[in-house]
Design an enzyme around this catalytic site. Structure first.
Site, PDB file in Angstrom:
ATOM      1  N   ASP A  66      52.021  76.269 -27.785  1.00  0.00           N
ATOM      2  CA  ASP A  66      51.820  75.700 -29.246  1.00  0.00           C
ATOM      3  C   ASP A  66      53.418  75.296 -29.662  1.00  0.00           C
ATOM      4  O   ASP A  66      53.953  75.762 -30.548  1.00  0.00           O
ATOM      5  CB  ASP A  66      51.606  76.999 -30.232  1.00  0.00           C
ATOM      6  CG  ASP A  66      51.145  76.293 -31.633  1.00  0.00           C
ATOM      7  OD1 ASP A  66      50.507  75.461 -31.582  1.00  0.00           O
ATOM      8  OD2 ASP A  66      51.294  77.192 -32.560  1.00  0.00           O
ATOM      9  N   ASN A 121      49.888  66.274 -36.360  1.00  0.00           N
ATOM     10  CA  ASN A 121      50.821  66.409 -37.414  1.00  0.00           C
ATOM     11  C   ASN A 121      51.757  65.622 -37.632  1.00  0.00           C
ATOM     12  O   ASN A 121      53.264  66.065 -37.615  1.00  0.00           O
ATOM     13  CB  ASN A 121      51.131  67.896 -37.299  1.00  0.00           C
ATOM     14  CG  ASN A 121      51.826  68.378 -36.085  1.00  0.00           C
ATOM     15  OD1 ASN A 121      51.564  67.753 -34.942  1.00  0.00           O
ATOM     16  ND2 ASN A 121      52.705  69.272 -36.236  1.00  0.00           N
TER      17      ASN A 121
END
Length: 417
Positions: free
Chosen positions: A306, A96
């Protein structure tokens, strides 16, 4: 790199020295000797730390660093330093960035930037071109460059035929497809768990149903294709049962859960702190309990921080407009230690490597030194002084955590705080 570790308790169930306090001699990055006492005739650097414990190097299956394109959030170099200070020796990098990592050249670039660091970086390639969810990216080319999986980070693949074809195509070279569990036409603009808390706070809800529908769909597709699927960061009670049943059918599926989804419930959003705006959403106590049960019985294969740095301009805004994400590397060990024993915490932090084609290691003579160093007993309140990341969007800020990380020894390097 030559070093002598003194009086370290080894936590490694696969090692002959598990639970023993020993000295560890490392020469040229290889464990040369392990014994109750080792002399130091060559005057190697000695590491002597309070209540020192050593385990296999820890692994995180989902981190984001921003670079290229979002260096103000985190560079690869500082991200790898953060990982080392947090006890991790291997991390999986999400795609990303800006531009999205979706080509042979992009994979090669991030691998080159990660060279000569103690922490090994394994890149994910985007599943679709530009991460737009429309056309499949060049998966095989990226695998040849070193991509370990294919995933549009936190973006569901809405087209089921695209997911079907990706699973079938990747099967030709044992490629791992990752599928974010959210049906976007159900979740829509929800910003937190749809529950009594969202009603009370006046925030739009993202129902558990959105996650569960997508997982059910993708498991049906997996059963049809016979592919290889990883479902990252599940968050609901029903999701656990869906994956449990899929594993009983012998489907080739694994899944992970984010540490904060094991720790917090949606009641934590009552202060409108945007650090709690994460995806998937923080759920209910019932969900948390079943996620922990799923981790204990093996339904959930791994836990991830995460880690997702977001700059202050995109976090210090109204809750509805804030970006999703929290950093998590620095707080991962301390948070897990509040939920599990040290042995279980280490087991959690060392699981999952093989799913991404990474060979696990043990603490044995002749093995490469790939070690995490820590003190499991120190308690503290997590605050900004504990953050190495460039971005400070920490969901665990203010939480009482347990366990101090000293650093790592890996890739023939010693990195200590």
């Amino acid at each position: 790199m030559n070093v002598l570790i003194k009086s370290a308790t080894i936590i490694d169930s696969k090692s002959d020295f598990h639970n023993q306090s020993v000295d560890i001699l490392i020469e040229k990055g290889i464990i040369a000797n392990i014994a109750p006492t080792i002399k130091n005739p060559n005057d190697y650097k000695e590491i002597t730390l309070d209540n020192l414990h050593v385990s296999q190097g820890w692994f995180d299956s989902s981190v984001s660093f921003g670079e290229p394109g979002y260096e103000e959030r985190e560079t690869i170099a500082n991200g790898l330093k953060t990982a080392a200070f947090s006890g991790f020796t291997a991390v999986i990098l999400n795609a990303n960035s800006n531009p999205v990592i979706d080509s042979f050249a992009d994979i090669s670039l991030v691998k080159a930037k990660s060279q000569n660091h103690a922490v090994s970086l394994y890149p994910i390639g985007a599943l679709t071109k530009g991460g737009l969810g429309e056309n499949m990216a060049e998966l095989f080319d990226m695998s040849q460059a070193g991509a370990v999986a294919f995933y549009d980070y936190q973006k569901p693949i809405e087209n089921p035929n695209l997911m079907k074809i990706a699973l079938q195509y990747a099967s030709n070279f044992e490629g791992l497809i990752m599928a974010f569990p959210q049906e976007s036409r159900i979740s829509r603009s929800g910003v937190m768990n749809e529950h009594i808390s969202s009603t009370r706070l006046g925030l739009k809800g993202n129902p558990a149903l959105a996650e569960e529908l997508q997982i059910a769909r993708d498991l049906f597709l997996l059963e049809y294709t016979g592919g290889k699927l990883h479902i990252p960061t599940i968050s609901t009670e029903k999701s656990v049962s869906l994956i449990r049943e899929a594993k009983k059918k012998k489907l080739n599926v694994t899944c992970s859960v984010a540490i904060h989804n094991l720790y917090f419930t949606d009641d934590a959003l009552s202060t409108f702190n945007t650090n709690f705006k994460v995806l998937p959403a923080i759920r209910t106590e019932s969900d948390v309990n079943e996620l922990i049960n799923g981790l204990k019985d093996g339904t959930i294969d791994m836990v991830t921080s995460d880690h997702n740095p977001i700059d202050i301009e995109h976090k210090k805004v109204e809750f509805d407009h804030a970006k999703y994400g929290t950093i998590g590397l620095e707080s991962a060990f301390g948070a897990l230690q509040t939920l599990f024993t040290t042995k279980k915490t280490v087991d959690i932090l060392t699981k999952g490597k093989q799913r991404f084609g990474i060979e696990p290691n043990t603490i044995s003579v002749g093995e490469k030194a790939n070690l995490s160093l820590f003190n499991p007993n120190e308690t503290y309140t997590f605050n900004k002084t504990h953050i190495t990341s460039t971005s400070k969007n920490a969901i665990f800020e203010g939480s009482e955590l347990k366990g101090k990380v000293y650093g790592v020894i890996a890739n023939n390097k010693v990195i200590l705080k």
